[in-house]
Scaffold this motif. Structure first.
Motif, mmCIF file in Angstrom:
data_model
loop_
_atom_site.group_PDB
_atom_site.id
_atom_site.type_symbol
_atom_site.label_atom_id
_atom_site.label_comp_id
_atom_site.label_asym_id
_atom_site.label_seq_id
_atom_site.Cartn_x
_atom_site.Cartn_y
_atom_site.Cartn_z
ATOM 1 N N GLU A 161 -32.804 26.759 92.296
ATOM 2 C CA GLU A 161 -33.134 26.199 93.609
ATOM 3 C C GLU A 161 -33.703 27.263 94.537
ATOM 4 O OE1 GLU A 161 -29.734 22.851 92.817
ATOM 5 O OE2 GLU A 161 -29.255 24.644 93.996
ATOM 6 N N ARG A 162 -33.270 28.493 94.379
ATOM 7 C CA ARG A 162 -33.880 29.589 95.134
ATOM 8 C C ARG A 162 -35.316 29.809 94.669
ATOM 9 N NH1 ARG A 162 -31.031 29.576 99.641
ATOM 10 N NH2 ARG A 162 -28.863 30.238 99.392
ATOM 11 N N ALA A 163 -35.563 29.619 93.377
ATOM 12 C CA ALA A 163 -36.933 29.716 92.865
ATOM 13 C C ALA A 163 -37.803 28.595 93.439
ATOM 14 C CB ALA A 163 -36.923 29.662 91.335
ATOM 15 N N GLN A 164 -37.225 27.413 93.604
ATOM 16 C CA GLN A 164 -37.958 26.313 94.229
ATOM 17 C C GLN A 164 -38.348 26.682 95.662
ATOM 18 O OE1 GLN A 164 -35.522 22.772 93.969
ATOM 19 N NE2 GLN A 164 -35.123 23.099 91.799
ATOM 20 N N GLU A 165 -37.404 27.273 96.384
ATOM 21 C CA GLU A 165 -37.690 27.702 97.753
ATOM 22 C C GLU A 165 -38.867 28.667 97.793
ATOM 23 O OE1 GLU A 165 -33.810 27.549 100.588
ATOM 24 O OE2 GLU A 165 -33.858 29.207 99.153
ATOM 25 N N ALA A 166 -38.898 29.584 96.844
ATOM 26 C CA ALA A 166 -39.977 30.574 96.814
ATOM 27 C C ALA A 166 -41.331 29.932 96.557
ATOM 28 C CB ALA A 166 -39.679 31.624 95.741
ATOM 29 N N MET A 167 -41.323 28.718 95.977
ATOM 30 C CA MET A 167 -42.564 27.993 95.722
ATOM 31 C C MET A 167 -43.009 27.175 96.933
ATOM 32 S SD MET A 167 -41.665 26.572 91.892
ATOM 33 C CE MET A 167 -43.222 25.704 91.683
ATOM 34 N N GLY A 168 -42.171 27.121 97.970
ATOM 35 C CA GLY A 168 -42.494 26.347 99.156
ATOM 36 C C GLY A 168 -41.763 25.032 99.268
ATOM 37 N N CYS A 169 -40.849 24.759 98.333
ATOM 38 C CA CYS A 169 -40.065 23.520 98.378
ATOM 39 C C CYS A 169 -38.844 23.705 99.283
ATOM 40 C CB CYS A 169 -39.600 23.138 96.975
ATOM 41 S SG CYS A 169 -40.925 22.893 95.775
ATOM 42 N N LYS A 170 -38.171 22.606 99.564
ATOM 43 C CA LYS A 170 -36.942 22.668 100.349
ATOM 44 C C LYS A 170 -35.843 21.932 99.595
ATOM 45 C CE LYS A 170 -34.837 21.857 104.880
ATOM 46 N NZ LYS A 170 -34.971 21.251 106.223
ATOM 47 N N PRO A 171 -35.203 22.609 98.651
ATOM 48 C CA PRO A 171 -34.130 21.963 97.891
ATOM 49 C C PRO A 171 -32.887 21.764 98.738
ATOM 50 C CG PRO A 171 -34.249 24.276 97.353
ATOM 51 C CD PRO A 171 -35.427 24.001 98.245
ATOM 52 N N TYR A 172 -32.021 20.870 98.265
ATOM 53 C CA TYR A 172 -30.748 20.609 98.927
ATOM 54 C C TYR A 172 -29.617 20.954 97.968
ATOM 55 C CZ TYR A 172 -33.288 18.261 102.622
ATOM 56 O OH TYR A 172 -34.147 18.003 103.677
ATOM 57 N N SER A 173 -28.519 21.405 98.519
ATOM 58 C CA SER A 173 -27.381 21.799 97.703
ATOM 59 C C SER A 173 -26.755 20.583 97.027
ATOM 60 C CB SER A 173 -26.330 22.505 98.570
ATOM 61 O OG SER A 173 -25.132 22.703 97.842
ATOM 62 N N ASN A 174 -26.390 20.748 95.763
ATOM 63 C CA ASN A 174 -25.696 19.672 95.059
ATOM 64 C C ASN A 174 -24.275 19.480 95.549
ATOM 65 O OD1 ASN A 174 -27.851 18.964 93.366
ATOM 66 N ND2 ASN A 174 -27.354 20.584 91.913
ATOM 67 N N PHE A 175 -23.797 20.371 96.406
ATOM 68 C CA PHE A 175 -22.467 20.200 97.009
ATOM 69 C C PHE A 175 -22.539 19.386 98.304
ATOM 70 C CE2 PHE A 175 -21.721 24.021 94.410
ATOM 71 C CZ PHE A 175 -20.542 23.673 93.794
ATOM 72 N N ASN A 176 -23.743 19.014 98.713
ATOM 73 C CA ASN A 176 -23.903 18.226 99.934
ATOM 74 C C ASN A 176 -23.982 16.740 99.592
ATOM 75 O OD1 ASN A 176 -24.451 17.574 102.685
ATOM 76 N ND2 ASN A 176 -26.615 17.373 102.143
ATOM 77 N N LEU A 177 -23.109 15.937 100.176
ATOM 78 C CA LEU A 177 -23.064 14.495 99.913
ATOM 79 C C LEU A 177 -23.411 13.687 101.156
ATOM 80 C CD1 LEU A 177 -19.656 14.435 97.986
ATOM 81 C CD2 LEU A 177 -21.942 14.887 97.072
ATOM 82 N N VAL A 178 -24.020 14.324 102.157
ATOM 83 C CA VAL A 178 -24.262 13.685 103.449
ATOM 84 C C VAL A 178 -25.750 13.712 103.766
ATOM 85 C CG1 VAL A 178 -23.771 13.764 105.924
ATOM 86 C CG2 VAL A 178 -21.988 14.388 104.281
ATOM 87 N N GLY A 179 -26.251 12.609 104.322
ATOM 88 C CA GLY A 179 -27.629 12.551 104.787
ATOM 89 C C GLY A 179 -28.563 11.891 103.799
ATOM 90 N N ALA A 180 -29.731 11.496 104.297
ATOM 91 C CA ALA A 180 -30.697 10.770 103.481
ATOM 92 C C ALA A 180 -31.208 11.610 102.314
ATOM 93 C CB ALA A 180 -31.877 10.317 104.345
ATOM 94 N N ALA A 181 -31.242 12.916 102.495
ATOM 95 C CA ALA A 181 -31.780 13.799 101.456
ATOM 96 C C ALA A 181 -30.699 14.365 100.542
ATOM 97 C CB ALA A 181 -32.560 14.940 102.107
ATOM 98 N N GLN A 182 -29.462 13.907 100.678
ATOM 99 C CA GLN A 182 -28.395 14.469 99.851
ATOM 100 C C GLN A 182 -28.659 14.169 98.372
ATOM 101 O OE1 GLN A 182 -25.751 13.102 97.957
ATOM 102 N NE2 GLN A 182 -26.029 10.916 98.332
ATOM 103 N N VAL A 183 -28.331 15.128 97.540
ATOM 104 C CA VAL A 183 -28.588 14.984 96.107
ATOM 105 C C VAL A 183 -27.311 15.113 95.288
ATOM 106 C CG1 VAL A 183 -30.960 15.812 96.254
ATOM 107 C CG2 VAL A 183 -29.107 17.465 95.950
ATOM 108 N N GLY A 184 -26.179 15.338 95.955
ATOM 109 C CA GLY A 184 -24.942 15.612 95.245
ATOM 110 C C GLY A 184 -24.492 14.501 94.323
ATOM 111 N N LYS A 185 -24.343 13.286 94.851
ATOM 112 C CA LYS A 185 -23.844 12.194 94.014
ATOM 113 C C LYS A 185 -24.852 11.803 92.945
ATOM 114 C CE LYS A 185 -20.285 10.108 96.901
ATOM 115 N NZ LYS A 185 -19.734 8.869 97.508
#
Length: 305
Positions: A161-185
């Motif tokens: 995910e840090r590599a994604q950031e370096a490419m210009g993306c904005k990944p979200y933590s898999n430990f986050n379960l809140v918000g429209a962009a959450q990817v945890g569940k």
């Protein structure tokens, strides 16, 4: 390594015959508008939606992967195949039962959620020893959610995910379960599927890339959109004409949909076409940050360099 691709050697041009992309959902309930499955064959034919118009359940996707997947298919799943490990030396630091690797994590998620319907994961994220590592609804941020020991922030991230950031993306933590962009569940429910496919579908890079047969991998649809000339901020496509322009940039024939299209279907369609162009790039199978330890624990996103 007999029966496996040599590390760093890339993939021979005829290695895969089909390329599938699955836009996934971890939402509650049985059937989800957010799940879409697209597939294309080698060549330049436009991808097709599998069971177009159908409202998929996660169990049906599992059944399709286990029993209906065409031979020699590279399957991209839009979910995180593991949790952060390298930053703190454990998935769930401080807990004696924290799994040692990705496959053990998948097994733990599936076993903990054995009674959760529709491949849900509520029992895992609400487990007393596990919940402190997640940010949950209702302002419930666990003491171990942040990567720096303080409350707030974006949570812990994997090396990929840090590599994604370096490419210009904005990944979200898999430990986050809140918000429209959450990817945890979404990611955790996907881990239940991957666990149940053990012995039937290898998952790169947790498993070595076999010389033959189908393989699953993690995808991030923004990477596919960027390869098609979109920016990370404009990665979502909701118009059929724009989808065809992006497909053309990947050497694919037009999908031919006129007017509005939901981004779940367009993500799956575009990413399956991108997989067809990217599968034979040696650098994508041996990115700089992918060590044996990272492969075993955190996995990797195909396309992240």
């Amino acid at each position: 390594m007999v029966g496996q691709e040599a590390p760093g050697a890339g993939v021979r041009p005829d290695r895969f015959r089909h390329f599938a992309a699955i836009d996934w959902s971890g939402a509650a309930g049985e059937r989800h508008a957010g799940i879409a499955v697209a597939i294309c064959s080698a060549g330049d034919q436009a991808p097709e939606l599998v069971r177009a118009g159908h409202r998929w359940s996660r169990a049906e996707v599992l059944d399709w992967l286990a029993g209906a997947l065409p031979r020699d298919t590279l399957v991209g799943m839009d979910l995180g195949i593991s949790l952060a490990f390298a930053d703190r030396g454990a998935f769930l630091p401080g807990w004696a039962e924290s799994p040692a690797d990705a496959r053990a994590l998948w097994a733990l998620v599936d076993a903990t959620c054995a009674d959760d319907p529709h491949l849900g994961v509520s029992s895992f994220v609400d487990h007393p020893a596990i919940a402190p590592h997640f940010r949950r609804h209702g302002g419930r941020e666990g003491a171990h959610f942040a990567d720096n020991g303080t409350r707030g922030g974006r949570g812990r991230f994997r090396v990929t995910e840090r590599a994604q950031e370096a490419m210009g993306c904005k990944p979200y933590s898999n430990f986050n379960l809140v918000g429209a962009a959450q990817v945890g569940k979404s990611s955790l429910s996907g881990m239940r599927v991957l666990h149940r496919l053990a012995g039937r579908l290898p998952v790169w890079p947790v498993d070595p890339l076999p010389a033959h047969g189908s393989v699953a991998c993690e995808i991030y649809t923004t990477i596919a959109a960027m390869a098609a000339g979109r920016t990370a901020q404009r990665s979502k496509i909701r118009d059929g004409g724009e989808l065809d322009v992006a497909l053309a940039a990947l050497g694919s024939r037009a999908f031919g949909h006129m007017g509005a299209i939901d981004d779940h279907r367009s993500d799956a369609i575009l990413t399956s076409a991108w997989l067809r162009t990217a599968a034979h790039d040696p650098g994508l199978w041996k990115p700089a940050g992918l060590t044996e330890e990272i492969a075993r624990t955190e996995g990797w996103t195909f396309g992240a360099r």
